[in-house]
Design a protein around this motif. Structure first.
Motif, PDB file in Angstrom:
ATOM      1  N   GLU A 127       0.845  -1.199   0.000  1.00  0.00           N
ATOM      2  CA  GLU A 127       0.000   0.000   0.000  1.00  0.00           C
ATOM      3  C   GLU A 127       0.876   1.243   0.000  1.00  0.00           C
ATOM      4  N   ARG A 128       1.921   1.237   0.811  1.00  0.00           N
ATOM      5  CA  ARG A 128       2.850   2.371   0.863  1.00  0.00           C
ATOM      6  C   ARG A 128       3.471   2.605  -0.511  1.00  0.00           C
ATOM      7  N   LEU A 129       3.842   1.523  -1.183  1.00  0.00           N
ATOM      8  CA  LEU A 129       4.445   1.631  -2.503  1.00  0.00           C
ATOM      9  C   LEU A 129       3.499   2.275  -3.509  1.00  0.00           C
ATOM     10  N   GLU A 130       2.213   2.005  -3.394  1.00  0.00           N
ATOM     11  CA  GLU A 130       1.237   2.628  -4.286  1.00  0.00           C
ATOM     12  C   GLU A 130       1.225   4.147  -4.102  1.00  0.00           C
ATOM     13  N   TYR A 131       1.389   4.604  -2.876  1.00  0.00           N
ATOM     14  CA  TYR A 131       1.451   6.048  -2.638  1.00  0.00           C
ATOM     15  C   TYR A 131       2.751   6.643  -3.182  1.00  0.00           C
ATOM     16  N   ILE A 132       3.829   5.883  -3.106  1.00  0.00           N
ATOM     17  CA  ILE A 132       5.094   6.327  -3.697  1.00  0.00           C
ATOM     18  C   ILE A 132       4.910   6.514  -5.198  1.00  0.00           C
ATOM     19  N   LYS A 133       4.242   5.561  -5.829  1.00  0.00           N
ATOM     20  CA  LYS A 133       3.984   5.663  -7.273  1.00  0.00           C
ATOM     21  C   LYS A 133       3.153   6.904  -7.582  1.00  0.00           C
ATOM     22  N   GLN A 134       2.146   7.159  -6.769  1.00  0.00           N
ATOM     23  CA  GLN A 134       1.323   8.356  -6.984  1.00  0.00           C
ATOM     24  C   GLN A 134       2.166   9.618  -6.862  1.00  0.00           C
ATOM     25  N   ALA A 135       3.049   9.645  -5.890  1.00  0.00           N
ATOM     26  CA  ALA A 135       3.912  10.825  -5.705  1.00  0.00           C
ATOM     27  C   ALA A 135       4.771  11.054  -6.940  1.00  0.00           C
ATOM     28  N   GLY A 136       5.283   9.967  -7.522  1.00  0.00           N
ATOM     29  CA  GLY A 136       6.104  10.089  -8.718  1.00  0.00           C
ATOM     30  C   GLY A 136       5.348  10.671  -9.894  1.00  0.00           C
ATOM     31  N   GLY A 137       4.053  10.433  -9.933  1.00  0.00           N
ATOM     32  CA  GLY A 137       3.234  10.990 -11.001  1.00  0.00           C
ATOM     33  C   GLY A 137       2.760  12.403 -10.721  1.00  0.00           C
ATOM     34  N   ILE A 138       2.643  12.758  -9.468  1.00  0.00           N
ATOM     35  CA  ILE A 138       2.114  14.068  -9.079  1.00  0.00           C
ATOM     36  C   ILE A 138       3.186  15.156  -9.124  1.00  0.00           C
ATOM     37  N   VAL A 157      11.739  15.001  -6.065  1.00  0.00           N
ATOM     38  CA  VAL A 157      11.559  13.594  -5.685  1.00  0.00           C
ATOM     39  C   VAL A 157      12.298  13.310  -4.380  1.00  0.00           C
ATOM     40  N   ARG A 158      13.533  13.753  -4.283  1.00  0.00           N
ATOM     41  CA  ARG A 158      14.278  13.593  -3.027  1.00  0.00           C
ATOM     42  C   ARG A 158      14.078  14.856  -2.201  1.00  0.00           C
ATOM     43  N   ASP A 159      13.427  14.690  -1.067  1.00  0.00           N
ATOM     44  CA  ASP A 159      13.133  15.808  -0.171  1.00  0.00           C
ATOM     45  C   ASP A 159      13.722  15.461   1.189  1.00  0.00           C
ATOM     46  N   ASN A 208      14.323   5.939  -4.937  1.00  0.00           N
ATOM     47  CA  ASN A 208      14.824   5.425  -6.212  1.00  0.00           C
ATOM     48  C   ASN A 208      13.680   4.929  -7.089  1.00  0.00           C
ATOM     49  N   HIS A 209      12.706   4.279  -6.480  1.00  0.00           N
ATOM     50  CA  HIS A 209      11.538   3.814  -7.238  1.00  0.00           C
ATOM     51  C   HIS A 209      10.744   5.010  -7.770  1.00  0.00           C
ATOM     52  N   GLU A 210      10.590   6.016  -6.944  1.00  0.00           N
ATOM     53  CA  GLU A 210       9.856   7.213  -7.359  1.00  0.00           C
ATOM     54  C   GLU A 210      10.559   7.922  -8.514  1.00  0.00           C
ATOM     55  N   PHE A 211      11.889   7.960  -8.496  1.00  0.00           N
ATOM     56  CA  PHE A 211      12.622   8.520  -9.635  1.00  0.00           C
ATOM     57  C   PHE A 211      12.268   7.767 -10.913  1.00  0.00           C
ATOM     58  N   GLY A 212      12.215   6.437 -10.831  1.00  0.00           N
ATOM     59  CA  GLY A 212      11.849   5.640 -12.000  1.00  0.00           C
ATOM     60  C   GLY A 212      10.451   5.947 -12.492  1.00  0.00           C
ATOM     61  N   VAL A 213       9.519   6.074 -11.571  1.00  0.00           N
ATOM     62  CA  VAL A 213       8.135   6.426 -11.934  1.00  0.00           C
ATOM     63  C   VAL A 213       8.108   7.812 -12.548  1.00  0.00           C
ATOM     64  N   TRP A 214       8.799   8.758 -11.903  1.00  0.00           N
ATOM     65  CA  TRP A 214       8.814  10.136 -12.418  1.00  0.00           C
ATOM     66  C   TRP A 214       9.356  10.171 -13.838  1.00  0.00           C
ATOM     67  N   ASP A 215      10.470   9.496 -14.050  1.00  0.00           N
ATOM     68  CA  ASP A 215      11.094   9.493 -15.385  1.00  0.00           C
ATOM     69  C   ASP A 215      10.134   8.907 -16.427  1.00  0.00           C
TER      70      ASP A 215
END
Length: 96
Positions: free
Chosen positions: A27-38, A45-47, A85-92
């Motif tokens: 579930e946490r990972l799903e929110y990470i994915k959302q953050a990468g898209g938002i 991404v790194r805060d 690192n996962h969020e960077f991948g989603v963002w890219d």
């Protein structure tokens, strides 16, 4: 927490706890994915402030539960680094 009498019981309890933890991590990972898209800027991404905020809250929860704060901090720092690192991948992928 159950007091175990043998290794079979210990392993059963660890498996039970893992069955509780894994869905929460996913579930946490799903929110990470959302953050990468938002996030509109890759530099956000790194805060570092947020990293320390999350670690501090996790440590506080551990302390309130009389738990091992170092253990929780180590796990959370690893979890957060992996998540970033996962969020960077989603963002890219989202912002190509």
């Amino acid at each position: 927490m159950k007091s175990c009498k043998n290794m079979t019981e210990v392993r059963e309890e660890i498996d039970r706890v893992d069955r509780l933890i894994v869905p929460l991590l996913l579930e946490r990972l799903e929110y990470i994915k959302q953050a990468g898209g938002i996030k509109t800027d890759r530099d956000t991404v790194r805060d570092e402030w947020r990293v320390e905020d999350v670690v501090s809250k996790a440590k506080g929860t551990a302390q309130n539960l009389s738990g091992d704060i170092t253990y929780i901090e180590d796990i959370y720092r690893h979890l957060i680094e992996w998540s970033i690192n996962h969020e960077f991948g989603v963002w890219d992928k989202e912002h190509q």
